[in-house]
Design a protein around this motif. Structure first.
Motif, PDB file in Angstrom:
ATOM      1  N   LEU A 199      -6.231   0.651   2.597  1.00  0.00           N
ATOM      2  CA  LEU A 199      -5.147   0.046   3.577  1.00  0.00           C
ATOM      3  C   LEU A 199      -3.817   0.071   2.653  1.00  0.00           C
ATOM      4  O   LEU A 199      -3.864  -0.505   1.742  1.00  0.00           O
ATOM      5  CB  LEU A 199      -5.713  -1.166   4.373  1.00  0.00           C
ATOM      6  N   ARG A 217       7.181  12.585  -0.893  1.00  0.00           N
ATOM      7  CA  ARG A 217       8.549  12.203  -0.861  1.00  0.00           C
ATOM      8  C   ARG A 217       9.161  11.798  -2.252  1.00  0.00           C
ATOM      9  O   ARG A 217       8.410  10.978  -3.092  1.00  0.00           O
ATOM     10  CB  ARG A 217       8.822  10.875  -0.226  1.00  0.00           C
ATOM     11  N   GLN A 221      -0.010  -1.452   2.657  1.00  0.00           N
ATOM     12  CA  GLN A 221       0.708  -2.658   3.372  1.00  0.00           C
ATOM     13  C   GLN A 221       1.951  -2.198   4.153  1.00  0.00           C
ATOM     14  O   GLN A 221       2.448  -1.007   4.001  1.00  0.00           O
ATOM     15  CB  GLN A 221       1.473  -3.513   2.146  1.00  0.00           C
ATOM     16  N   PHE A 224       9.251  -2.869  -2.789  1.00  0.00           N
ATOM     17  CA  PHE A 224       8.608  -1.514  -3.482  1.00  0.00           C
ATOM     18  C   PHE A 224       8.574  -0.516  -2.356  1.00  0.00           C
ATOM     19  O   PHE A 224       8.712   0.640  -2.575  1.00  0.00           O
ATOM     20  CB  PHE A 224       7.400  -1.881  -3.965  1.00  0.00           C
TER      21      PHE A 224
HETATM   22  C1  UDX Z   1      -1.393   2.309  -1.465  1.00  0.00           C
HETATM   23  C2  UDX Z   1      -2.293   3.308  -0.676  1.00  0.00           C
HETATM   24  O1  UDX Z   1      -1.394   4.251   0.268  1.00  0.00           O
HETATM   25  C3  UDX Z   1      -3.313   2.564   0.065  1.00  0.00           C
HETATM   26  O2  UDX Z   1      -4.270   3.577   0.581  1.00  0.00           O
HETATM   27  C4  UDX Z   1      -4.116   2.016  -1.105  1.00  0.00           C
HETATM   28  O3  UDX Z   1      -5.411   1.133  -0.332  1.00  0.00           O
HETATM   29  C5  UDX Z   1      -3.103   0.717  -1.711  1.00  0.00           C
HETATM   30  O4  UDX Z   1      -2.127   1.723  -2.331  1.00  0.00           O
HETATM   31  P1  UDX Z   1       0.725   0.834  -0.626  1.00  0.00           P
HETATM   32  O5  UDX Z   1       0.863   0.358  -2.064  1.00  0.00           O
HETATM   33  O6  UDX Z   1       0.760  -0.288   0.412  1.00  0.00           O
HETATM   34  O7  UDX Z   1      -0.657   1.482  -0.408  1.00  0.00           O
HETATM   35  O8  UDX Z   1       1.940   1.725  -0.212  1.00  0.00           O
HETATM   36  P2  UDX Z   1       2.239   3.245  -0.118  1.00  0.00           P
HETATM   37  O9  UDX Z   1       2.725   3.251   1.195  1.00  0.00           O
HETATM   38  O10 UDX Z   1       1.038   4.077  -0.233  1.00  0.00           O
HETATM   39  O11 UDX Z   1       3.452   3.412  -1.259  1.00  0.00           O
HETATM   40  C6  UDX Z   1       3.286   3.038  -2.643  1.00  0.00           C
HETATM   41  C7  UDX Z   1       4.352   3.389  -3.156  1.00  0.00           C
HETATM   42  O12 UDX Z   1       4.676   4.745  -3.482  1.00  0.00           O
HETATM   43  C8  UDX Z   1       5.716   2.793  -2.731  1.00  0.00           C
HETATM   44  O13 UDX Z   1       6.708   2.475  -3.677  1.00  0.00           O
HETATM   45  C9  UDX Z   1       6.327   4.087  -2.019  1.00  0.00           C
HETATM   46  O14 UDX Z   1       7.597   4.006  -2.086  1.00  0.00           O
HETATM   47  C10 UDX Z   1       5.882   5.246  -3.058  1.00  0.00           C
HETATM   48  N1  UDX Z   1       5.852   6.754  -2.287  1.00  0.00           N
HETATM   49  C11 UDX Z   1       5.042   7.052  -1.518  1.00  0.00           C
HETATM   50  C12 UDX Z   1       6.721   7.719  -2.824  1.00  0.00           C
HETATM   51  O15 UDX Z   1       7.337   7.386  -3.747  1.00  0.00           O
HETATM   52  N2  UDX Z   1       6.599   8.702  -2.122  1.00  0.00           N
HETATM   53  C13 UDX Z   1       5.746   9.139  -1.432  1.00  0.00           C
HETATM   54  O16 UDX Z   1       5.734  10.198  -0.873  1.00  0.00           O
HETATM   55  C14 UDX Z   1       4.736   7.944  -0.779  1.00  0.00           C
END
Ligand code: UDX
Length: 437
Positions: A151, A249, A153, A317
């Motif tokens: 999951l 992204r 957040q 974040f």
């Molecule tokens: C992540 C995983 O998506 C999830 O499957 C796992 O169980 C826990 O870790 P989360 O940390 O809640 O979830 O957030 P996520 O939306 O994945 O983003 C993580 C970080 O990556 C953020 O700082 C976001 O800004 C960054 N990100 C995400 C990017 O810089 N580019 C992207 O394309 C996607």
């Protein structure tokens, strides 16, 4: 089924509430009496879209308690959803998981399955089963199965109810059967694998995603040098189904509670086993550098930051959460402060946490984006909140003293800045209006 869940953080509470919504009888256990009291009154201690509503709808099947003995003694399935934070050497800290295992060994009075949802190093499930077996007070069968969560957040409830997959890590038919029953009404595909594979699936998935982000961030940096546009590049790449169009992204690096910790943990685990996982190590290094990207850009416009009036938009974040763990803002803002900048900061939900983590009288917290920008020399965007994305870009020009916008999340299209006097410097794209500096 009668289920107990240890831990009521993002993983534990969301799991407990979602299982109750499918008709199970769930007891959530936490050591924090204050949190337990809140939950007993139907209030969720964490913000997660849809969680409070689902919790309220299912209160008749939900019990919240600190009394682990009663919760565990006759549960058919006990989920472990406590945290596994990072130790100073990068390895996972299993103190909380081990504590719960000890309590389970002391309490269980019937055959049951202990299900590890927490992200744990490969081999931990085996050790936990042995430990419980050695220490259990009553002569009952306790199997340990791995069932990692995926999951994110901000979408935790949706990600649980409509999971991309449910991994059942066990070789024991009774444990597999119990978990199939737990998840009977969840539409996700279910994959039964051995416990170590299940543990590895979690790390390999998270680290792959982290790698994907670091890769695209490096390509973005190169785009800046050679004059390509990362948004166009990723649009073109995304059509290839083998690559996919998500998680591409570019930005100022990943933060949060999982990617930073899980990349370090896997890297540590590999070294510990005389392996080196160089791709993941590289992803960590790239991410650490990427977090300073906007500061490096800022140097192009100002030689030093002494008395520079800086606007900061977003400190969490990612959007949709008040979580600051490993957020790029946490390294950037202290640096700017040390260099003597005056900071105005806006974030819709993260400011209270930020005040605690970066206590400084030189930060002024603002209620609106407009107030933040007023009279500033430069603006840093660290989080792509909708309010920022929908902000009328012309106001950067009318409100700021010198309209220099450094966008770490590519919130706007370049076209939006055509015909303005705003210097718009984003990630992996040409700078707009550079000649106006
Ligand atoms: C992540 C995983 O998506 C999830 O499957 C796992 O169980 C826990 O870790 P989360 O940390 O809640 O979830 O957030 P996520 O939306 O994945 O983003 C993580 C970080 O990556 C953020 O700082 C976001 O800004 C960054 N990100 C995400 C990017 O810089 N580019 C992207 O394309 C996607």
């Amino acid at each position: 089924m009668k289920i107990a869940v240890a831990g009521t953080g993002y993983v534990g509470l969301v799991t407990g509430v979602c299982l109750a919504s499918k008709g199970h009888d769930v007891t959530c256990v936490d050591v924090d009496e204050h949190k337990v009291k809140m939950m007993q009154e139907g209030v969720s201690p964490i913000y997660e879209p849809g969680l409070s509503e689902l919790m309220k709808e299912n209160m008749e099947r939900l019990t919240f308690t600190t009394d682990y003995k009663n919760a565990y003694k006759d549960a058919e399935v006990i989920f472990i959803g406590v945290g596994t934070p990072e130790k100073s050497d990068g390895s996972a800290n299993l103190t909380f998981v081990n504590q719960v295992a000890k309590q389970i060994a002391q309490s269980v009075e019937r055959d049951c399955v202990v299900v590890v949802k927490s992200t744990v190093p490969i081999g931990t499930n085996d050790k936990l089963e042995q430990y419980i077996h050695d220490k259990q007070v009553h002569d009952v069968k306790v199997y340990v199965a791995s069932n990692p969560e995926f999951l994110a957040q901000g979408t935790a409830v949706k990600d649980t109810l409509h999971a991309s997959r449910i991994i059942i890590g066990s070789d024991e038919p009774a444990a597999i059967e119990a978990l199939q029953k737990v998840y009977r009404d969840f539409p996700a595909p279910k994959l039964v694998v051995n416990r170590k594979s299940a543990e590895m699936i979690k790390y390999a998935s998270n680290d792959f995603l982290a790698l994907k982000i670091s890769y695209i961030n490096e390509i973005a940096n190169l785009c800046e040098t050679v004059g390509a546009d990362i948004e166009e590049v990723t649009a073109g790449m995304g059509f290839d189904r083998r690559i996919g169009d998500s998680f591409l992204r570019a930005g100022i690096g990943y933060g949060g509670s999982c990617f930073p910790k899980d990349t370090k943990a896997l890297s540590w685990l590999a070294s510990f086993n005389d392996n080196e996982i160089r791709t993941v190590k590289a992803a960590i290094e790239v991410n650490d550098n990427q977090k300073f990207k906007l500061l490096k850009k800022a140097r192009k416009y100002y030689d030093d930051f002494l008395d520079l009036n800086v606007a900061v938009l977003g400190c969490t974040f990612k959007p949709g959460t008040d979580d600051l763990r490993e957020a790029p803002s946490l390294v950037n803002v202290p640096f700017l402060l040390e260099e003597g900048a005056n900071i105005k900061l806006w974030d819709p939900v993260g400011t209270n946490n930020f005040k605690r983590q970066v206590p400084s009288l030189k930060i002024r917290y603002c209620e609106t984006i407009e107030e933040t920008l007023e009279n500033c020399d430069i603006c840093f965007i660290f989080t792509e909140w909708e309010d920022v994305k929908n902000f009328n870009v012309e106001k950067y020009s009318s409100l700021m003293k010198n309209p220099v916008v450094l966008d770490g999340r590519n919130c706007y299209s370049l076209k939006q800045f055509d015909g303005t006097d705003i210097i718009y410097d984003s990630i992996g794209r040409p700078v707009v209006n550079l000649n106006k500096s």
